[in-house]
Write a protein that holds these residues in place. Structure first.
Motif, PDB file in Angstrom:
ATOM      1  N   VAL A  84      -9.052  -8.485 -52.800  1.00  0.00           N
ATOM      2  CA  VAL A  84      -7.684  -9.011 -52.763  1.00  0.00           C
ATOM      3  C   VAL A  84      -7.704 -10.513 -52.488  1.00  0.00           C
ATOM      4  N   GLY A  85      -8.455 -10.903 -51.480  1.00  0.00           N
ATOM      5  CA  GLY A  85      -8.520 -12.320 -51.127  1.00  0.00           C
ATOM      6  C   GLY A  85      -9.096 -13.178 -52.232  1.00  0.00           C
ATOM      7  N   THR A  86     -10.133 -12.666 -52.905  1.00  0.00           N
ATOM      8  CA  THR A  86     -10.751 -13.433 -53.978  1.00  0.00           C
ATOM      9  C   THR A  86      -9.803 -13.585 -55.162  1.00  0.00           C
ATOM     10  N   VAL A  87      -9.053 -12.539 -55.479  1.00  0.00           N
ATOM     11  CA  VAL A  87      -8.060 -12.653 -56.554  1.00  0.00           C
ATOM     12  C   VAL A  87      -7.010 -13.694 -56.180  1.00  0.00           C
ATOM     13  N   LEU A  88      -6.538 -13.663 -54.934  1.00  0.00           N
ATOM     14  CA  LEU A  88      -5.535 -14.640 -54.507  1.00  0.00           C
ATOM     15  C   LEU A  88      -6.092 -16.064 -54.528  1.00  0.00           C
ATOM     16  N   VAL A  89      -7.331 -16.247 -54.093  1.00  0.00           N
ATOM     17  CA  VAL A  89      -7.968 -17.566 -54.178  1.00  0.00           C
ATOM     18  C   VAL A  89      -8.081 -17.982 -55.644  1.00  0.00           C
ATOM     19  N   GLY A  90      -8.436 -17.037 -56.498  1.00  0.00           N
ATOM     20  CA  GLY A  90      -8.520 -17.349 -57.927  1.00  0.00           C
ATOM     21  C   GLY A  90      -7.189 -17.818 -58.488  1.00  0.00           C
ATOM     22  N   ILE A  91      -6.120 -17.160 -58.088  1.00  0.00           N
ATOM     23  CA  ILE A  91      -4.791 -17.523 -58.582  1.00  0.00           C
ATOM     24  C   ILE A  91      -4.347 -18.873 -58.027  1.00  0.00           C
ATOM     25  N   PHE A  92      -4.480 -19.064 -56.708  1.00  0.00           N
ATOM     26  CA  PHE A  92      -3.930 -20.263 -56.079  1.00  0.00           C
ATOM     27  C   PHE A  92      -4.855 -21.477 -56.113  1.00  0.00           C
ATOM     28  N   VAL A  93      -6.164 -21.257 -56.104  1.00  0.00           N
ATOM     29  CA  VAL A  93      -7.101 -22.389 -56.070  1.00  0.00           C
ATOM     30  C   VAL A  93      -7.670 -22.686 -57.455  1.00  0.00           C
ATOM     31  N   PHE A  94      -8.075 -21.629 -58.161  1.00  0.00           N
ATOM     32  CA  PHE A  94      -8.737 -21.821 -59.446  1.00  0.00           C
ATOM     33  C   PHE A  94      -7.795 -21.658 -60.639  1.00  0.00           C
ATOM     34  N   LYS A  95      -6.507 -21.499 -60.368  1.00  0.00           N
ATOM     35  CA  LYS A  95      -5.454 -21.428 -61.399  1.00  0.00           C
ATOM     36  C   LYS A  95      -5.672 -20.310 -62.411  1.00  0.00           C
ATOM     37  N   GLU A  96      -6.151 -19.157 -61.935  1.00  0.00           N
ATOM     38  CA  GLU A  96      -6.295 -17.991 -62.795  1.00  0.00           C
ATOM     39  C   GLU A  96      -4.919 -17.374 -63.028  1.00  0.00           C
ATOM     40  N   PRO A  97      -4.756 -16.615 -64.107  1.00  0.00           N
ATOM     41  CA  PRO A  97      -3.433 -16.057 -64.409  1.00  0.00           C
ATOM     42  C   PRO A  97      -2.975 -15.027 -63.373  1.00  0.00           C
ATOM     43  N   ALA A  98      -1.672 -14.982 -63.164  1.00  0.00           N
ATOM     44  CA  ALA A  98      -1.066 -14.022 -62.232  1.00  0.00           C
ATOM     45  C   ALA A  98      -0.107 -13.133 -63.036  1.00  0.00           C
ATOM     46  N   SER A  99      -0.665 -12.313 -63.906  1.00  0.00           N
ATOM     47  CA  SER A  99       0.156 -11.454 -64.755  1.00  0.00           C
ATOM     48  C   SER A  99       0.741 -10.300 -63.936  1.00  0.00           C
ATOM     49  N   PHE A 100       1.750  -9.668 -64.506  1.00  0.00           N
ATOM     50  CA  PHE A 100       2.393  -8.543 -63.829  1.00  0.00           C
ATOM     51  C   PHE A 100       1.382  -7.463 -63.484  1.00  0.00           C
ATOM     52  N   TRP A 101       0.565  -7.039 -64.442  1.00  0.00           N
ATOM     53  CA  TRP A 101      -0.371  -5.934 -64.212  1.00  0.00           C
ATOM     54  C   TRP A 101      -1.446  -6.311 -63.208  1.00  0.00           C
ATOM     55  N   ARG A 102      -1.871  -7.533 -63.236  1.00  0.00           N
ATOM     56  CA  ARG A 102      -2.867  -7.975 -62.256  1.00  0.00           C
ATOM     57  C   ARG A 102      -2.293  -7.886 -60.839  1.00  0.00           C
ATOM     58  N   LEU A 103      -1.072  -8.354 -60.658  1.00  0.00           N
ATOM     59  CA  LEU A 103      -0.429  -8.284 -59.349  1.00  0.00           C
ATOM     60  C   LEU A 103      -0.080  -6.849 -58.969  1.00  0.00           C
ATOM     61  N   PHE A 104       0.302  -6.036 -59.942  1.00  0.00           N
ATOM     62  CA  PHE A 104       0.605  -4.627 -59.681  1.00  0.00           C
ATOM     63  C   PHE A 104      -0.611  -3.903 -59.121  1.00  0.00           C
ATOM     64  N   PHE A 105      -1.753  -4.056 -59.775  1.00  0.00           N
ATOM     65  CA  PHE A 105      -2.956  -3.372 -59.310  1.00  0.00           C
ATOM     66  C   PHE A 105      -3.498  -3.984 -58.021  1.00  0.00           C
ATOM     67  N   LEU A 106      -3.241  -5.248 -57.809  1.00  0.00           N
ATOM     68  CA  LEU A 106      -3.591  -5.866 -56.532  1.00  0.00           C
ATOM     69  C   LEU A 106      -2.781  -5.228 -55.410  1.00  0.00           C
ATOM     70  N   LEU A 107      -1.505  -4.981 -55.665  1.00  0.00           N
ATOM     71  CA  LEU A 107      -0.648  -4.323 -54.682  1.00  0.00           C
ATOM     72  C   LEU A 107      -1.115  -2.890 -54.409  1.00  0.00           C
ATOM     73  N   THR A 108      -1.550  -2.177 -55.440  1.00  0.00           N
ATOM     74  CA  THR A 108      -2.051  -0.813 -55.210  1.00  0.00           C
ATOM     75  C   THR A 108      -3.332  -0.841 -54.386  1.00  0.00           C
ATOM     76  N   LEU A 109      -4.155  -1.863 -54.572  1.00  0.00           N
ATOM     77  CA  LEU A 109      -5.373  -1.999 -53.776  1.00  0.00           C
ATOM     78  C   LEU A 109      -5.027  -2.261 -52.311  1.00  0.00           C
ATOM     79  N   ILE A 110      -4.066  -3.136 -52.072  1.00  0.00           N
ATOM     80  CA  ILE A 110      -3.629  -3.417 -50.698  1.00  0.00           C
ATOM     81  C   ILE A 110      -3.088  -2.152 -50.046  1.00  0.00           C
TER      82      ILE A 110
END
Length: 108
Positions: free
Chosen positions: A71-97
């Protein structure tokens, strides 16, 4: 206290992944500094994980540790490395949390 240490271990897992990402973007001494940071964060994360597994079930501790790291690495990727934050990516991130929180509640 073990759960706090496990969260800290997960944060250091995120840090060592972030160091790898930054090392990839740099060269020379700056790259070496990021790799040293990677090794330090890796060592701290592993030490804390080993310490926590002396009290918590290894399956639960490892799942929570990797989940925090993921979860943290995905968030760092989105906020620091400007990786995409698509709906499905965030949806599955929420299910992981949700799964990580669920493991905490069903563990002794």
């Amino acid at each position: 206290m073990n759960w706090v240490l496990l969260i800290i271990a997960g944060i250091f897992e995120v840090a060592f992944a972030a160091c790898l990402g930054k090392a990839k973007e740099t060269t020379g001494n700056e790259m070496i500094s990021w790799y040293v940071g990677f090794l330090i964060c890796l060592a701290i994360s592993m030490y804390l994980l080993v310490k926590v597994t002396q009290e918590l079930p290894i399956g639960t501790a490892y799942a929570v540790w990797t989940g925090i790291g993921a979860v943290g690495t995905v968030l760092v990727g989105i906020f620091v490395f400007k990786e995409p934050a698509s709906f499905w990516r965030l949806f599955f991130l929420l299910t992981l949390i949700t799964s990580i929180i669920g493991l905490k509640f069903v563990s002794n």
